[in-house]
Write a protein that holds these residues in place. Structure first.
Motif, PDB file in Angstrom:
ATOM      1  N   VAL A  95      -8.679   9.818   6.558  1.00  9.84           N
ATOM      2  CA  VAL A  95      -8.020   8.349   6.441  1.00  9.84           C
ATOM      3  C   VAL A  95      -8.380   7.966   5.149  1.00  9.84           C
ATOM      4  CG1 VAL A  95      -8.017   6.128   7.312  1.00  9.84           C
ATOM      5  CG2 VAL A  95      -8.584   7.899   8.812  1.00  9.84           C
ATOM      6  N   ILE A  96      -7.267   7.669   4.424  1.00 12.55           N
ATOM      7  CA  ILE A  96      -7.627   7.183   2.875  1.00 12.55           C
ATOM      8  C   ILE A  96      -7.241   5.568   2.959  1.00 12.55           C
ATOM      9  CG2 ILE A  96      -6.970   7.214   0.529  1.00 12.55           C
ATOM     10  CD1 ILE A  96      -6.762  10.287   0.765  1.00 12.55           C
ATOM     11  N   THR A  98      -8.179   1.420   1.357  1.00 11.71           N
ATOM     12  CA  THR A  98      -8.823   0.464   0.494  1.00 11.71           C
ATOM     13  C   THR A  98      -9.677  -0.425   1.162  1.00 11.71           C
ATOM     14  OG1 THR A  98      -7.025  -0.898   0.311  1.00 11.71           O
ATOM     15  CG2 THR A  98      -7.079   0.907  -1.363  1.00 11.71           C
ATOM     16  N   ASN A  99     -10.026  -0.105   2.716  1.00 10.02           N
ATOM     17  CA  ASN A  99     -10.344  -1.141   3.525  1.00 10.02           C
ATOM     18  C   ASN A  99     -11.655  -0.535   4.133  1.00 10.02           C
ATOM     19  OD1 ASN A  99      -9.802  -3.850   3.741  1.00 10.02           O
ATOM     20  ND2 ASN A  99      -8.346  -3.795   5.533  1.00 10.02           N
ATOM     21  N   ALA A 100     -12.384   0.129   3.416  1.00  6.87           N
ATOM     22  CA  ALA A 100     -13.608   0.911   3.953  1.00  6.87           C
ATOM     23  C   ALA A 100     -14.809  -0.014   4.059  1.00  6.87           C
ATOM     24  CB  ALA A 100     -13.818   2.307   3.421  1.00  6.87           C
ATOM     25  N   THR A 101     -14.859  -1.098   4.276  1.00  6.56           N
ATOM     26  CA  THR A 101     -15.865  -2.191   4.338  1.00  6.56           C
ATOM     27  C   THR A 101     -17.042  -1.620   5.370  1.00  6.56           C
ATOM     28  OG1 THR A 101     -14.998  -3.638   5.938  1.00  6.56           O
ATOM     29  CG2 THR A 101     -14.456  -4.171   3.854  1.00  6.56           C
ATOM     30  N   THR A 102     -18.419  -1.964   5.089  1.00  9.15           N
ATOM     31  CA  THR A 102     -19.335  -1.780   5.959  1.00  9.15           C
ATOM     32  C   THR A 102     -18.856  -2.201   7.450  1.00  9.15           C
ATOM     33  OG1 THR A 102     -20.936  -1.957   4.130  1.00  9.15           O
ATOM     34  CG2 THR A 102     -22.033  -2.016   6.293  1.00  9.15           C
ATOM     35  N   GLU A 103     -18.434  -3.402   7.422  1.00  6.83           N
ATOM     36  CA  GLU A 103     -18.038  -3.877   8.789  1.00  6.83           C
ATOM     37  C   GLU A 103     -16.977  -2.935   9.356  1.00  6.83           C
ATOM     38  OE1 GLU A 103     -15.253  -7.696   9.933  1.00  6.83           O
ATOM     39  OE2 GLU A 103     -17.031  -8.343   8.761  1.00  6.83           O
ATOM     40  N   ASN A 104     -16.045  -2.473   8.668  1.00  4.75           N
ATOM     41  CA  ASN A 104     -15.070  -1.634   9.429  1.00  4.75           C
ATOM     42  C   ASN A 104     -15.327  -0.309   9.839  1.00  4.75           C
ATOM     43  OD1 ASN A 104     -12.880  -3.607   9.014  1.00  4.75           O
ATOM     44  ND2 ASN A 104     -12.186  -3.085   7.362  1.00  4.75           N
ATOM     45  N   ILE A 105     -16.439   0.251   8.781  1.00  2.10           N
ATOM     46  CA  ILE A 105     -16.909   1.627   9.163  1.00  2.10           C
ATOM     47  C   ILE A 105     -17.787   1.390  10.459  1.00  2.10           C
ATOM     48  CG2 ILE A 105     -18.525   3.248   8.648  1.00  2.10           C
ATOM     49  CD1 ILE A 105     -15.834   3.366   7.133  1.00  2.10           C
ATOM     50  N   GLU A 106     -18.567   0.283  10.793  1.00  2.04           N
ATOM     51  CA  GLU A 106     -19.262  -0.057  12.032  1.00  2.04           C
ATOM     52  C   GLU A 106     -18.315  -0.220  12.972  1.00  2.04           C
ATOM     53  OE1 GLU A 106     -22.586   0.366  12.396  1.00  2.04           O
ATOM     54  OE2 GLU A 106     -22.416   1.155  10.264  1.00  2.04           O
ATOM     55  N   ASP A 119     -15.844   9.090  -1.697  1.00  3.88           N
ATOM     56  CA  ASP A 119     -15.359   8.041  -2.763  1.00  3.88           C
ATOM     57  C   ASP A 119     -14.030   8.970  -3.088  1.00  3.88           C
ATOM     58  OD1 ASP A 119     -16.844   5.781  -2.798  1.00  3.88           O
ATOM     59  OD2 ASP A 119     -18.239   7.166  -4.060  1.00  3.88           O
ATOM     60  N   THR A 120     -12.815   8.073  -3.462  1.00  6.73           N
ATOM     61  CA  THR A 120     -11.700   8.994  -3.875  1.00  6.73           C
ATOM     62  C   THR A 120     -11.272   8.423  -5.106  1.00  6.73           C
ATOM     63  OG1 THR A 120     -10.188   7.613  -2.714  1.00  6.73           O
ATOM     64  CG2 THR A 120     -10.771   9.552  -1.572  1.00  6.73           C
ATOM     65  N   GLU A 126      -4.564  -0.687  -5.550  1.00  7.60           N
ATOM     66  CA  GLU A 126      -5.185  -1.534  -6.211  1.00  7.60           C
ATOM     67  C   GLU A 126      -6.612  -1.483  -5.512  1.00  7.60           C
ATOM     68  OE1 GLU A 126      -4.189  -3.714  -8.808  1.00  7.60           O
ATOM     69  OE2 GLU A 126      -2.257  -2.541  -8.658  1.00  7.60           O
ATOM     70  N   GLY A 127      -7.632  -1.340  -6.344  1.00 10.86           N
ATOM     71  CA  GLY A 127      -9.231  -1.332  -5.527  1.00 10.86           C
ATOM     72  C   GLY A 127      -9.559   0.098  -5.419  1.00 10.86           C
ATOM     73  N   ASP A 128     -10.751  -0.038  -4.821  1.00  8.19           N
ATOM     74  CA  ASP A 128     -11.525   1.232  -4.231  1.00  8.19           C
ATOM     75  C   ASP A 128     -10.995   1.812  -3.199  1.00  8.19           C
ATOM     76  OD1 ASP A 128     -13.111   1.519  -6.409  1.00  8.19           O
ATOM     77  OD2 ASP A 128     -14.775   0.624  -5.292  1.00  8.19           O
ATOM     78  N   SER A 129     -10.754   3.135  -3.320  1.00  3.78           N
ATOM     79  CA  SER A 129     -10.265   3.789  -1.977  1.00  3.78           C
ATOM     80  C   SER A 129     -11.146   4.933  -1.658  1.00  3.78           C
ATOM     81  CB  SER A 129      -8.711   4.615  -2.066  1.00  3.78           C
ATOM     82  OG  SER A 129      -9.038   5.486  -3.026  1.00  3.78           O
ATOM     83  N   LYS A 130     -11.270   5.002  -0.410  1.00  5.24           N
ATOM     84  CA  LYS A 130     -12.345   5.860   0.265  1.00  5.24           C
ATOM     85  C   LYS A 130     -11.662   6.832   1.291  1.00  5.24           C
ATOM     86  CE  LYS A 130     -16.151   3.079  -0.920  1.00  5.24           C
ATOM     87  NZ  LYS A 130     -16.643   3.473  -2.275  1.00  5.24           N
TER      88      LYS A 130
END
Length: 172
Positions: A95-96, A98-106, A119-120, A126-130
């Motif tokens: 899954v790529i 830009t919303n890979a926050t700690t809260e979402n991963i948890e 990291d990608t 826009e912003g960091d993608s993971k």
């Protein structure tokens, strides 16, 4: 009456033999050769009996051909359904987002999925993608997709079947 009985026999036998053919193919691809061989033996036996009976009858009717073809088509659909429902597959979901926050991963982990984060480099968004890498049993794919959709409706998702998985955490 004899024609109807023959057509029904051909139709249902083809459903069984083509469903088995689909399962045999799936098990062959997964490397389960002994099981694929046993299924292939049963499949070929049914096929031979049906073809022999269909070709050796004195009845000439297009309904025999239609029964044979309809059984094949129905067996193809049923075989796919059965293999998706009952054949155990491990898949890798990438899954790529830009919303890979700690809260979402948890949130994903809380639902029982193991997640690796990479990291990608993305020149488009826009912003960091993971990239999230998640290995799971295929029967949980829809559940995972719903979670991903809640987190990021625009996430790019790629699903691949995994042949060998060693170690790690997998929701089974």
């Amino acid at each position: 009456m004899e024609l109807l009985f023959l057509c029904l026999k051909i139709f249902f036998a083809r459903i069984i033999d083509v469903t088995l053919a689909t399962l045999r193919t799936v098990y062959s691809v997964k490397g389960k050769t002994l099981l694929a061989g046993v299924i292939g033996f049963i499949e070929a036996t049914i096929w031979f009996i049906v073809v022999k009976e269909a070709l050796n009858t004195d009845i000439e009717s297009v309904f025999i051909v239609i029964s044979y073809a309809a059984g094949f088509a129905t067996g193809s659909v049923l075989g796919t359904f059965v293999s998706k429902k009952f054949v155990n597959s491990l898949i890798k979901v990438e899954v790529i987002t830009t919303n890979a926050t700690t809260e979402n991963i948890e949130k994903i982990r809380k639902e029982g999925f193991g997640v690796s984060i990479v990291d990608t480099i993305d020149n488009i968004s826009e912003g960091d993608s993971k990239m999230l890498i998640i290995t799971l049993n295929s029967r949980h794919l829809e559940e995972l997709k719903e979670i991903i959709k809640e987190i990021d409706p625009h996430a790019f998702i790629v699903v691949n079947e995994s042949k060998i998985v060693q170690n790690g955490f997998i929701k089974k």
